[in-house]
Structure formats: structure tokens, C-alpha cells
Design an enzyme around this catalytic site. Structure first.
Site, mmCIF file in Angstrom:
data_model
loop_
_atom_site.group_PDB
_atom_site.id
_atom_site.type_symbol
_atom_site.label_atom_id
_atom_site.label_comp_id
_atom_site.label_asym_id
_atom_site.label_seq_id
_atom_site.Cartn_x
_atom_site.Cartn_y
_atom_site.Cartn_z
ATOM 1 N N HIS A 86 40.139 38.272 45.348
ATOM 2 C CA HIS A 86 39.679 38.050 46.850
ATOM 3 C C HIS A 86 38.615 36.659 46.706
ATOM 4 C CE1 HIS A 86 40.970 41.504 48.494
ATOM 5 N NE2 HIS A 86 40.462 42.318 47.717
ATOM 6 N N HIS A 94 40.967 42.206 40.161
ATOM 7 C CA HIS A 94 41.303 42.336 41.836
ATOM 8 C C HIS A 94 40.403 41.581 42.464
ATOM 9 C CE1 HIS A 94 42.851 43.991 45.381
ATOM 10 N NE2 HIS A 94 41.617 44.416 45.836
ATOM 11 N N GLU A 95 38.962 41.982 42.248
ATOM 12 C CA GLU A 95 37.986 41.560 43.097
ATOM 13 C C GLU A 95 37.897 39.952 43.008
ATOM 14 O OE1 GLU A 95 36.928 43.111 45.238
ATOM 15 O OE2 GLU A 95 37.708 45.041 44.643
#
Length: 232
Positions: free
Chosen positions: A107, A103-104
Site C-alpha cells: 500500500h 502487504h502493507e
């Protein structure tokens, strides 16, 4: 004074609703992370290894991965181009940890591709910092100065910027999770039976941002009710 007192008292219900939603969302994400943190990935790779693999394959070899203290304190810093994984993610080989790390990375890829909502959110940061720091003091000062409606109105508009920031954050977080799930569904890092677990973890994490937006919006509505009643 009656209108002010009535609005002030009845608006407490909004605080209670926001608090309940926030507490439930916090419990839900922690519950799901702990649940799927018990499942070791079949490939046996750590969150840090998964992050490095994803970043390298996205052409982001320049991004450094750091271990930071805390639990679920994972974040991507677009300012210094670093991916920061918490202790519960960095070394863990669990399905949950790999999902959070991915998920990071989502980003980081958003930053690389100039994802518009992420750019908008970054542009709002200075105004939001002003709003979060100055809104309530302005409203309090306005109330103490005989209900100075100019100061109160400015304070409410500044607080509205915080709500706007929370709303803009939603597509950024959901998109990062979508990117993570797509990457992990390729089979290089997780098997097909592990992907639904990651979806559950990331969905519950996304709900915390939804809860934050709702809670902040309810606080804004409360301010409008209290001081709107008094103006009437």
C-alpha cells in the site's frame, strides 16, 4: 401494505447470505493466519524488520513503522505516511507476519506511485462517510413520514456509495498483495518454499474484502426490494 410486508420478509434471506459469507471469510483469514503463524521464517526476521527492508529498498525511508494494539489491525496511513503493524505482526518472525507486513508495504508503494484505484478510493472517502452515516437515517425518516420516496431514494443512493467504495477497494487490496508476493519471491526475505504459505495468507485476507463487498451489495439489494415493492 402486502407488497411491503412480502418484500421485507423475503429480503431477510439476503441478510442471512451476507452474514454467512462474512463470517466464513473472517474465520478463513484467521484460520490461515494462525496456521502459518506457527511457521518461523528461515531467515528469522520479524515483520517490522521485513517492512523496514522493503520500504528502504523502495526508497521510502521516510515512512515510520509503528506498533499498534490488536490482532490483524495492520494498516498503512497515507495521511501521515506511517505503516502501522499490529502486535501479532510487528515482533513476530512467522511467515504469516512477514506476509502481512509486506502487504502493507504494498500500500505504501501504491501511494508512492500514485496507483489510480488507491487515489479513487481516497477521493471517495468524504462521500462514503456521508453515505454510511446518513443513508439509513434518511431511509427510516422517509418511511416514518408516510413513505417519502424522495428521502428514501436519496438514502438508497447514499448507501450505494458505500457499495462503490467496497468495489473500488478490491483492486487496491489485490494489487498490494501482488506486490508483496513479488517482493517476497525475490528470496531476500523468504525462501521459495515459504512463498506459497504467504500466498495462502494474503489470498484469504483478500477474500474478506470480497465478502464485505458482497455483503454490502446484498444490503443495498434488500433496500431496493423492500422499498421498490412498496412503491409498486
Amino acid at each position: 401494505m402486502y407488497g411491503y410486508g412480502y418484500g421485507f420478509g423475503s429480503s431477510y434471506l439476503l441478510i442471512i447470505i451476507g452474514l454467512v459469507i462474512s463470517l466464513w471469510a473472517s474465520w478463513y483469514v484467521n484460520h490461515n493466519f494462525k496456521k502459518y503463524d506457527q511457521f518461523t521464517s528461515h531467515h528469522g526476521i520479524s515483520g517490522a524488520d521485513a517492512a523496514r527492508y522493503i520500504l528502504d529498498n523502495a526508497g521510502l525511508q521516510n515512512i515510520q513503522i509503528n506498533k499498534v494494539s490488536g490482532n490483524l489491525t495492520d494498516n498503512y496511513n497515507p495521511g501521515n505516511k506511517t505503516l502501522n503493524l499490529s502486535e501479532s505482526t510487528y515482533d513476530s518472525t512467522s511467515v504469516a507476519a512477514i506476509g502481512v507486513a509486506a502487504h502493507e508495504c504494498g500500500h505504501a508503494i501504491q501511494d508512492q506511485t500514485s496507483y489510480v484505484p488507491m487515489r479513487v478510493r481516497a477521493a471517495l472517502v468524504p462521500a462514503v462517510n456521508l453515505g454510511s452515516n446518513a443513508s439509513i437515517p434518511l431511509i427510516i425518516v422517509g418511511a416514518l413520514l408516510g413513505m417519502n420516496h424522495t428521502l428514501i431514494t436519496i438514502g438508497i443512493w447514499l448507501f450505494a456509495l458505500v457499495v462503490l467504495f467496497q468495489v473500488v477497494t478490491l483492486p487496491v487490496e489485490f494489487n498490494a498483495s501482488g506486490r508483496a508476493i513479488k517482493i517476497l519471491s525475490s528470496g531476500d526475505l523468504l525462501d521459495s518454499d515459504e512463498v506459497p504459505m504467504v500466498k495462502q495468507v494474503l489470498f484469504s485476507a483478500a477474500l474478506t474484502y470480497v465478502a464485505a463487498a458482497i455483503s454490502t451489495a446484498l444490503q443495498l439489494l434488500r433496500l431496493i426490494i423492500i422499498f421498490g415493492d412498496n412503491r409498486n
